[in-house]
Scaffold this motif. Structure first.
Motif, PDB file in Angstrom:
ATOM      1  N   LYS A  64     -47.003  22.079  -2.002  1.00 25.99           N
ATOM      2  CA  LYS A  64     -46.593  21.324  -3.182  1.00 25.99           C
ATOM      3  C   LYS A  64     -47.355  20.004  -3.225  1.00 25.99           C
ATOM      4  O   LYS A  64     -47.803  19.496  -2.194  1.00 25.99           O
ATOM      5  CB  LYS A  64     -45.094  21.021  -3.135  1.00 25.99           C
ATOM      6  N   ALA A  65     -47.465  19.461  -4.413  1.00 24.99           N
ATOM      7  CA  ALA A  65     -48.074  18.134  -4.553  1.00 24.99           C
ATOM      8  C   ALA A  65     -47.127  17.104  -3.928  1.00 24.99           C
ATOM      9  O   ALA A  65     -45.907  17.270  -3.934  1.00 24.99           O
ATOM     10  CB  ALA A  65     -48.303  17.817  -6.023  1.00 24.99           C
ATOM     11  N   LEU A  66     -47.699  16.056  -3.395  1.00 22.85           N
ATOM     12  CA  LEU A  66     -46.879  15.019  -2.762  1.00 22.85           C
ATOM     13  C   LEU A  66     -46.115  14.237  -3.817  1.00 22.85           C
ATOM     14  O   LEU A  66     -46.653  13.918  -4.876  1.00 22.85           O
ATOM     15  CB  LEU A  66     -47.757  14.069  -1.950  1.00 22.85           C
ATOM     16  N   SER A  67     -44.878  13.927  -3.494  1.00 21.77           N
ATOM     17  CA  SER A  67     -44.071  13.126  -4.408  1.00 21.77           C
ATOM     18  C   SER A  67     -44.585  11.687  -4.385  1.00 21.77           C
ATOM     19  O   SER A  67     -45.161  11.242  -3.388  1.00 21.77           O
ATOM     20  CB  SER A  67     -42.605  13.165  -3.982  1.00 21.77           C
ATOM     21  N   PRO A  68     -44.356  10.941  -5.463  1.00 24.09           N
ATOM     22  CA  PRO A  68     -44.775   9.533  -5.464  1.00 24.09           C
ATOM     23  C   PRO A  68     -44.136   8.733  -4.332  1.00 24.09           C
ATOM     24  O   PRO A  68     -44.769   7.855  -3.751  1.00 24.09           O
ATOM     25  CB  PRO A  68     -44.322   9.022  -6.828  1.00 24.09           C
ATOM     26  N   GLN A  69     -42.890   9.072  -3.996  1.00 17.14           N
ATOM     27  CA  GLN A  69     -42.207   8.368  -2.908  1.00 17.14           C
ATOM     28  C   GLN A  69     -42.922   8.623  -1.576  1.00 17.14           C
ATOM     29  O   GLN A  69     -43.161   7.688  -0.802  1.00 17.14           O
ATOM     30  CB  GLN A  69     -40.753   8.822  -2.815  1.00 17.14           C
ATOM     31  N   LEU A  70     -43.290   9.882  -1.322  1.00 17.99           N
ATOM     32  CA  LEU A  70     -43.973  10.213  -0.073  1.00 17.99           C
ATOM     33  C   LEU A  70     -45.360   9.565  -0.028  1.00 17.99           C
ATOM     34  O   LEU A  70     -45.780   9.063   1.012  1.00 17.99           O
ATOM     35  CB  LEU A  70     -44.088  11.734   0.096  1.00 17.99           C
ATOM     36  N   GLU A  71     -46.042   9.543  -1.146  1.00 16.40           N
ATOM     37  CA  GLU A  71     -47.354   8.896  -1.202  1.00 16.40           C
ATOM     38  C   GLU A  71     -47.253   7.410  -0.892  1.00 16.40           C
ATOM     39  O   GLU A  71     -48.077   6.862  -0.163  1.00 16.40           O
ATOM     40  CB  GLU A  71     -48.006   9.115  -2.564  1.00 16.40           C
ATOM     41  N   SER A  72     -46.211   6.751  -1.422  1.00 21.90           N
ATOM     42  CA  SER A  72     -46.050   5.317  -1.141  1.00 21.90           C
ATOM     43  C   SER A  72     -45.661   5.089   0.321  1.00 21.90           C
ATOM     44  O   SER A  72     -46.094   4.111   0.941  1.00 21.90           O
ATOM     45  CB  SER A  72     -45.018   4.692  -2.077  1.00 21.90           C
ATOM     46  N   GLU A  73     -44.856   5.994   0.894  1.00 20.59           N
ATOM     47  CA  GLU A  73     -44.509   5.874   2.311  1.00 20.59           C
ATOM     48  C   GLU A  73     -45.747   6.055   3.187  1.00 20.59           C
ATOM     49  O   GLU A  73     -45.926   5.341   4.172  1.00 20.59           O
ATOM     50  CB  GLU A  73     -43.445   6.908   2.689  1.00 20.59           C
ATOM     51  N   LEU A  74     -46.605   7.008   2.819  1.00 20.55           N
ATOM     52  CA  LEU A  74     -47.851   7.217   3.565  1.00 20.55           C
ATOM     53  C   LEU A  74     -48.748   5.986   3.483  1.00 20.55           C
ATOM     54  O   LEU A  74     -49.341   5.570   4.478  1.00 20.55           O
ATOM     55  CB  LEU A  74     -48.599   8.445   3.044  1.00 20.55           C
ATOM     56  N   ALA A  75     -48.845   5.422   2.291  1.00 20.65           N
ATOM     57  CA  ALA A  75     -49.680   4.232   2.102  1.00 20.65           C
ATOM     58  C   ALA A  75     -49.131   3.051   2.896  1.00 20.65           C
ATOM     59  O   ALA A  75     -49.885   2.204   3.362  1.00 20.65           O
ATOM     60  CB  ALA A  75     -49.765   3.886   0.621  1.00 20.65           C
ATOM     61  N   GLY A  76     -47.829   3.002   3.090  1.00 23.91           N
ATOM     62  CA  GLY A  76     -47.206   1.893   3.806  1.00 23.91           C
ATOM     63  C   GLY A  76     -47.232   2.033   5.314  1.00 23.91           C
ATOM     64  O   GLY A  76     -46.835   1.111   6.027  1.00 23.91           O
ATOM     65  N   LEU A  77     -47.698   3.170   5.815  1.00 27.92           N
ATOM     66  CA  LEU A  77     -47.702   3.344   7.270  1.00 27.92           C
ATOM     67  C   LEU A  77     -48.685   2.416   7.955  1.00 27.92           C
ATOM     68  O   LEU A  77     -48.380   1.826   8.977  1.00 27.92           O
ATOM     69  CB  LEU A  77     -48.028   4.799   7.637  1.00 27.92           C
TER      70      LEU A  77
END
Length: 195
Positions: free
Chosen positions: A111-124
């Motif tokens: 599945k495509a990544l959710s916006p929430q997961l993308e922001s969590e990844l960017a914040g790591l």
């Protein structure tokens, strides 16, 4: 210098088929050489040998880790990867663990990544000490890898055992199956590379 002359050579290839339809190849190669080449090696007597002092310590104990140090490294990694599963999400390693686990689940479901997961990844960022230890730290990644390898081996053996398929068709089917099975792992690795 005499040159070797080949007076007689013969190559034959035999294809054998047994009663079950299995094919095997046999080959023979006959070559008679009448003259042998004489080989010699000569060294230049004018070679200069120069010795330099090493910029490194002569004691190898200072250059390499000892077995005890490797054991300490292994223990600390095992302790960290075991404890991280129980860390709260507000801890940098706990946040990393939960975000990577969610990323892995999303990649497995293709599945495509959710916006929430993308922001969590960017914040790591680089706040975690688990970079590179994902497979050891996240149990579901380890289990998933094992399942994928088992499925891949099963599919490969199944295709190879099919006697009705031509070799080129088998190779193409194996490639397609391996690509399909490893698609989630490739997507996961691409997302990790962006971190």
């Amino acid at each position: 210098m005499p040159v070797a002359k080949d007076t007689r050579s013969s190559i034959s290839l035999i294809v054998l088929t047994d009663e079950e339809g299995c094919r095997s190849l046999a080959s023979t190669c006959i070559a008679n050489v009448t003259e042998k080449r004489k080989r010699t090696v000569q060294f230049d007597a004018d070679v200069l040998v120069e010795q330099f002092s090493s910029p490194f310590p002569t004691n190898n104990d200072e250059l390499y880790y000892k077995k005890e140090e490797y054991a300490t490294f292994r223990e600390s990694v095992q302790e960290l990867t075991f404890a991280v599963e129980y860390m709260p999400e507000n801890h940098p390693d706990g946040r990393y663990y939960h975000t990577i686990a969610a990323l892995h689940r999303a990649c497995r479901k293709q599945k495509a990544l959710s916006p929430q997961l993308e922001s969590e990844l960017a914040g790591l960022g680089e706040s975690s000490s688990l970079f590179g230890l994902e497979r050891m730290a996240v149990r579901e990644i380890r289990q998933s890898k094992k399942e994928c390898l088992e499925e891949m081996m099963y599919r490969i053996l199944e295709i190879q055992d099919d006697v009705l398929l031509e070799e080129n068709d088998k190779a193409e089917m194996i490639r397609e199956q391996c690509e399909r099975i490893s698609l989630a792992s490739c997507a996961f690795a691409m997302h990790l590379a962006k971190l």
